[in-house]
Design a protein around this motif. Sequence first.
Motif, PDB file in Angstrom:
ATOM      1  N   ARG B 187       0.823  -1.218   0.000  1.00 43.69           N
ATOM      2  CA  ARG B 187       0.000   0.000   0.000  1.00 43.69           C
ATOM      3  C   ARG B 187       0.853   1.262   0.000  1.00 43.69           C
ATOM      4  O   ARG B 187       0.430   2.310  -0.443  1.00 43.69           O
ATOM      5  N   GLU B 190       1.348   1.992  -3.551  1.00 44.57           N
ATOM      6  CA  GLU B 190       0.110   2.522  -4.115  1.00 44.57           C
ATOM      7  C   GLU B 190      -0.072   3.963  -3.673  1.00 44.57           C
ATOM      8  O   GLU B 190      -0.510   4.823  -4.451  1.00 44.57           O
ATOM      9  N   ALA B 191       0.278   4.234  -2.398  1.00 47.44           N
ATOM     10  CA  ALA B 191       0.142   5.598  -1.887  1.00 47.44           C
ATOM     11  C   ALA B 191       1.029   6.551  -2.683  1.00 47.44           C
ATOM     12  O   ALA B 191       0.599   7.632  -3.095  1.00 47.44           O
ATOM     13  N   ASP B 193       2.100   6.154  -5.673  1.00 50.11           N
ATOM     14  CA  ASP B 193       1.476   6.252  -6.998  1.00 50.11           C
ATOM     15  C   ASP B 193       0.363   7.285  -7.002  1.00 50.11           C
ATOM     16  O   ASP B 193       0.314   8.182  -7.831  1.00 50.11           O
TER      17      ASP B 193
END
Lengths: 289, 290
Positions: B187, B190-191, B193
């Motif tokens: 995550r 993803e964060a 990103d």
Amino acid sequence: MTGAGTLLAIPSEPSAVPAPRRARSPLKAAMLLVGGVGLVLMLLPLLMTGYISTIADSVLAFPPDGHSLSWYARLGEFPKFGQALGTSLRIAAMATIGSLAIGIPASIALVRHRFPGRGVLNVLLLSPLTVPGVVIGLALYVLMVEVEIRSEVPMIGSDAMLVLAHLLITIPWVVRLCVANLMQLDRAIEEAAANLGASPRQVLWKVTLPMMRQGIVAAGLFAFIISFENIELTLFLISPGVITLPIAVLQYLEYRADPLVAAVVMVQTAVIALLLVLLDRYVRLSKVV
Amino acid sequence: MARQPSRRRSGEGLTAGLLVGPATAIVLLSLVAPLALLARYSLNQYDRMTFMKEAFTAENYLRFVADPFYAGVLWTTLSIALVTTALCLVIGFPIAYGIARMQSRWKSTAVLLVILPLFIGSTVRALGWIGLLGRGGLVDSMSGLVVPGGGVTLLYTSFAVAIGILSINLPYMILTLQGVIESIDARLEEAADSLGATPGRRFWHVVLPLALPGLATGGILVFILAMNAYATPFLLGGARFQMMAPMLYREYAVNNNWPFAAAIAFILMLTTLSLTAASTLLLQRRYQGA
């Protein structure tokens, strides 16, 4: 750290960020390329050895004149390799069992007990990993010669001494893998068992060890590989009667590389691949190592 | 529960001692004691008749340092180890990352493909490289077909040794890195990103710093393996290409010069240990700074 990660991750909506997908592709292509090169580097020599074992002529030339599997059929004519394989399997099996029996208790003590000198012992038990194998081999040889001279008990080339030497290099792997495994396990489960009236022995056999199963299998696997493959240390401790397979192959390869020795090592590889596949059914290797 | 009488304390100490005792005894008996004896041997003198003469001299070490041949072998070993370690990091990282973030059922196959070469001894792969790089080997014959009479024999060069060691050490690096990358929360990436980081930035500022301990562990492991390599330089390097481990064995087995072999052993060990200790310290300082 995890807290911050969760916090940051909340606004992340996969559908809201389509842009990075396209921008990622050149990086991804580069990574795929590098990954491909790595796979080729790891697997190509093995494929090549397999191919060599099917060449009919005993002199290596490409393209070869013909192919045949007759080398495999002729393996029986070279009992030296069979004997060496037997020695290797015997030593590796004993070293694996021994290092598990000695290494697992040590890891439990290092993780679950508090005692003076714990940090020093942790470093000491892992230290054989950092000493070059040839150095350990020469040092052990020299010590055994000194003991042989004084006690007149033959030591070099005996199974017991080979296993002792292999224990030295397999125990650190067992301790390393079991300590990592134990640190992940929840201590509260063992404490709960103790609170419910289990004796320390019952806690060990019915709770701790079963929970460590994955770590123990990984440790046994690594101990076996490290012992079975070892050349550097074993080189100093063999005698004409007791030679392990890697050293028998090494001594043969020093003078010639031909399809016969390729067939020998392919049989060895096949046996081990089979063992791995069987083990993979019992515990998922991808989760263990 | 928190404060127990001291009797319980010493009881626990005794149990711990029994548990850790055998392992400690083995390491002390078969590592510390032999090394101490070897250190003593390295100060002895070589003698043509009796092979070894009791002495207390540093001449074995001085001989190594003074003779450009031996210093050259140490230098070759170091450069091969450093180059293969760097290549292991660069090639191993993408593979480890790919496997760690794999979701499909092929993941265990991929891991098996990495584990399998670990089980295949260095001699097996050396034979494959001999077939590929040797005289009359695949590369030689194919280049001979393209340019008539222009064969290339790469065997018995530093290139052959480096590629051989690289192929053996890569799986160790990949497995070490894969474990570390898997423990990094996906995550976080993803964060990065979603906050607009480019893949390059995400890699340099999120993935790489978090994977640094794994890179260090893997790097030190493959560096030690390369410094220590015996079979690969012996088979792929041939007679003219010398590295420390085969040279040590030759001094012991062929020249019967145990004191000098002992000195080589300590020079090899101390070089390896001081370099790995230095890199660990450097990383720790960087971590404290950050």
